[in-house]
Design an enzyme around this catalytic site. Structure first.
Site, mmCIF file in Angstrom:
data_model
loop_
_atom_site.group_PDB
_atom_site.id
_atom_site.type_symbol
_atom_site.label_atom_id
_atom_site.label_comp_id
_atom_site.label_asym_id
_atom_site.label_seq_id
_atom_site.Cartn_x
_atom_site.Cartn_y
_atom_site.Cartn_z
ATOM 1 N N CYS A 1 15.477 -7.717 4.838
ATOM 2 C CA CYS A 1 14.763 -8.976 5.061
ATOM 3 C C CYS A 1 14.799 -9.791 3.775
ATOM 4 O O CYS A 1 14.328 -9.340 2.726
ATOM 5 C CB CYS A 1 13.314 -8.720 5.474
ATOM 6 S SG CYS A 1 12.349 -10.245 5.658
ATOM 7 N N CYS B 1 12.222 -4.853 3.640
ATOM 8 C CA CYS B 1 11.918 -5.849 2.608
ATOM 9 C C CYS B 1 12.771 -5.604 1.368
ATOM 10 O O CYS B 1 12.698 -4.535 0.759
ATOM 11 C CB CYS B 1 10.440 -5.774 2.242
ATOM 12 S SG CYS B 1 9.964 -6.848 0.868
ATOM 13 N N TYR C 1 11.480 -4.824 -6.793
ATOM 14 C CA TYR C 1 10.245 -4.770 -7.567
ATOM 15 C C TYR C 1 9.254 -3.696 -7.135
ATOM 16 O O TYR C 1 8.666 -3.017 -7.967
ATOM 17 C CB TYR C 1 9.561 -6.148 -7.496
ATOM 18 C CG TYR C 1 8.174 -6.206 -8.081
ATOM 19 C CD1 TYR C 1 7.970 -6.010 -9.454
ATOM 20 C CD2 TYR C 1 7.065 -6.464 -7.285
ATOM 21 C CE1 TYR C 1 6.691 -6.059 -9.992
ATOM 22 C CE2 TYR C 1 5.785 -6.522 -7.819
ATOM 23 C CZ TYR C 1 5.606 -6.317 -9.180
ATOM 24 O OH TYR C 1 4.353 -6.362 -9.712
ATOM 25 N N GLY D 1 -0.643 0.182 -5.010
ATOM 26 C CA GLY D 1 -1.956 -0.381 -4.743
ATOM 27 C C GLY D 1 -2.990 0.181 -5.681
ATOM 28 O O GLY D 1 -3.115 1.396 -5.795
ATOM 29 N N ASP E 1 14.077 -10.511 -15.768
ATOM 30 C CA ASP E 1 12.882 -10.071 -15.044
ATOM 31 C C ASP E 1 13.238 -9.933 -13.580
ATOM 32 O O ASP E 1 14.276 -10.435 -13.124
ATOM 33 C CB ASP E 1 11.742 -11.068 -15.234
ATOM 34 C CG ASP E 1 10.366 -10.444 -14.979
ATOM 35 O OD1 ASP E 1 10.316 -9.259 -14.609
ATOM 36 O OD2 ASP E 1 9.357 -11.142 -15.164
ATOM 37 N N CYS F 1 0.845 -1.182 0.000
ATOM 38 C CA CYS F 1 0.000 0.000 0.000
ATOM 39 C C CYS F 1 0.884 1.237 0.000
ATOM 40 O O CYS F 1 2.076 1.170 0.278
ATOM 41 C CB CYS F 1 -0.902 0.008 1.234
ATOM 42 S SG CYS F 1 -2.003 -1.417 1.332
ATOM 43 N N SER G 1 9.837 -3.319 -14.054
ATOM 44 C CA SER G 1 10.907 -3.446 -13.061
ATOM 45 C C SER G 1 12.077 -4.291 -13.521
ATOM 46 O O SER G 1 13.125 -4.290 -12.878
ATOM 47 C CB SER G 1 10.341 -4.001 -11.748
ATOM 48 O OG SER G 1 9.553 -5.137 -11.991
ATOM 49 N N ASN H 1 0.500 0.940 5.913
ATOM 50 C CA ASN H 1 1.135 0.065 4.934
ATOM 51 C C ASN H 1 1.877 -1.020 5.698
ATOM 52 O O ASN H 1 2.739 -0.723 6.521
ATOM 53 C CB ASN H 1 2.106 0.861 4.062
ATOM 54 C CG ASN H 1 2.986 -0.020 3.179
ATOM 55 O OD1 ASN H 1 4.102 0.358 2.846
ATOM 56 N ND2 ASN H 1 2.507 -1.179 2.785
ATOM 57 N N GLY H 2 1.526 -2.280 5.449
ATOM 58 C CA GLY H 2 2.222 -3.368 6.118
ATOM 59 C C GLY H 2 1.293 -4.521 6.406
ATOM 60 O O GLY H 2 0.221 -4.668 5.809
ATOM 61 N N CYS I 1 5.807 -14.886 2.715
ATOM 62 C CA CYS I 1 6.075 -13.584 3.310
ATOM 63 C C CYS I 1 4.942 -13.280 4.286
ATOM 64 O O CYS I 1 3.773 -13.360 3.916
ATOM 65 C CB CYS I 1 6.161 -12.486 2.247
ATOM 66 S SG CYS I 1 6.349 -10.832 2.953
#
Length: 482
Positions: free
Chosen positions: A451, A254, A260, A43, A363, A14, A301, A118-119, A400
């Protein structure tokens, strides 16, 4: 037996945004609109704003993209306000219905409060159950509402809203970057591990909070710094101050923010996203050298990583695909026949680049495999003589628990097949993944640890002992009439 896989890409996080006006001429709603527009990649299911007009809160939140929800007519009817927070959402917890759209606005005995998040909490189900047993009533399946309830409960016994946020953080586990608005204050808070990004900017004398620095610059502001993991930042009439009682824990941003999720023009925790992706491609070239004629990337990406591979390897870089800019990520496929053509509608190979050539295809990741297989097939049909598929992330092997929408290993292609089996599934001449050691080095200058639990199964904090939460939410969602 070789399995089939439904979808290839991970969904984004988000995006949160907030602005505190100190200059009477600033349009906080328009500023938030531009900020959310820049965060749309995080999002696409729903979006919303909450405006503080001298202590009176006005909110609008709907399913849809920013420019669909906040039309010119809607923006003109919203109050001018002195503070505003905004959110664009992809559902990592809860279902994509209007009741789960953010920001949440709570009205309680100490006054109104708005919250955007966000999370993904790993103890959301436990907290929700505890609160419900004490009489709480929830109107959504989102863990954001759990956070909002926790803050308002702490607010009853605390001296200030920031103290309530500080005390709430003692109870929260997992990933959360928060923007909280009270009648007089705007607050940013980031979990102690710093799983998700959050940063501060200035627009003249005015203060901005955003998930990514690209949203600050898109709104006409200037990036100042990142919110530190565990930090609470308070903006009010006296200026800006910081609370660091939760700082100092081992951190774990992350790594997929660099691979990405984040926009390439963002700087996250001191590291350029564009540069990180180019470095990923360069490390790929060192780890997986290939004899080929051209290097291409999968938009969007994969493009930066492909450029990095080309520069390191000396193999010419080419534009291998045209991406249809008018197809959103929420594109509807009305029947199975058309669903099979979705990738062809979004991407089309440029035959002049690949025909008669040995192609290195880069990719950002390979998650389930279906889309990757279709892309390879398109290159074969366009005349590529060889296709060498390289991923700028390691094999995705584990769930995840902190925001990316993979909660089991069941549909992860790398978790269920050997490298050779994956090569056969994708139909490529060779297949390679960036090593875990390599991906840890891509974010040059990053101030946080990373992470990499989705690759290694080792997380910065203990993961939940079960996935009952997702079953719990699905059961609740069946009873929601939106």
């Amino acid at each position: 037996m070789i399995k089939d896989y439904l979808d290839e890409k991970l969904h984004e996080e988000c995006g949160v945004f907030g602005v505190y006006r100190r200059d009477a001429d600033l349009d906080v709603v328009g500023t938030t609109y531009y900020g959310l527009y820049a965060l749309q990649h995080r999002g696409q299911e729903s979006c919303g704003m909450a405006v503080n007009d001298d202590g009176v809160f006005y909110k609008r939140r709907e399913l849809g993209l920013v420019n669909d929800v906040f039309t010119k007519d809607v923006l003109e009817t919203m109050p001018r306000g002195n503070m505003c927070i905004g959110h664009c959402r992809y559902a990592t917890t809860g279902v994509p219905v209007r009741s789960n759209a953010q920001p949440f606005v709570i009205r309680h005995i100490k006054g109104p409060m708005a919250l955007a998040h966000n999370g993904n909490l790993t103890n959301s189900a436990e907290l929700r159950s505890e609160f419900e047993l004490s009489g709480a009533i929830f109107h959504s399946t989102s863990d954001t509402e759990v956070i909002a309830y926790a803050i308002t409960r702490e607010r009853l016994s605390s001296d200030s809203i920031e103290q309530a946020v500080e005390q709430t953080m003692d109870r929260l586990k997992g990933a959360y970057s928060l923007v909280v608005m009270s009648p007089r204050k705007l607050i940013a808070a980031r979990d102690p591990q710093g799983f998700r990004p959050l940063c501060i900017g200035k627009l003249g004398e005015n203060d901005i909070i955003a998930s990514e620095s690209c949203a600050i610059t898109a709104a006409g502001g200037e990036f100042v710094r990142d919110v530190e993991p565990g930090e609470i930042v308070v903006f009010d009439e006296n200026g800006c101050r910081s609370i660091r009682t939760h700082c100092g824990c081992p951190t774990g941003l992350c790594v997929f923010e660099y691979v990405y999720i984040a926009r390439p023009d963002s700087v996250v925790d001191g590291a350029s996203v564009h540069r990180a992706r180019r470095r990923a491609g360069a490390f790929l070239a060192l780890e997986h050298p290939v004899q080929a004629d051209v290097v291409i990337g999968v938009p969007d990406s994969g493009l930066d990583a492909a450029l990095g591979y080309s520069q390191q390897s000396g193999i010419p870089y080419g534009i291998g695909f045209l991406k249809n800019k008018y197809i959103g990520r929420t594109f509807i496929q009305p029947n199975q026949k058309l669903r099979e053509n979705t990738v062809r509608i979004k991407l089309n190979p440029i035959a002049d680049t690949v025909k008669g050539r040995r192609v290195v295809l880069v990719d950002d990741s390979i998650v389930r495999g279906t889309t990757s297989r279709q892309i390879v097939q398109m290159l074969r049909e366009a005349g590529s003589t060889e296709v060498h598929f390289l991923s700028s992330a390691p094999e995705f092997l584990y769930p995840c628990y902190f925001g990316v929408d993979v909660d089991s290993r069941e549909n992860l292609i790398a978790a269920n097949h050997s490298l050779e089996e994956m090569r056969e599934i994708l139909g490529v001449d060779s297949l390679g993944f960036l090593s875990v050691d390599g991906v840890k080095k891509i974010a040059e200058g990053c101030k946080c640890g990373l992470c990499t639990g989705c690759f290694t199964g080792k997380y910065p904090v203990e993961p939940p002992k079960s996935t009952e939460k997702s079953k719990f939410e699905k059961k609740i969602s069946e009873n929601i009439n939106d």
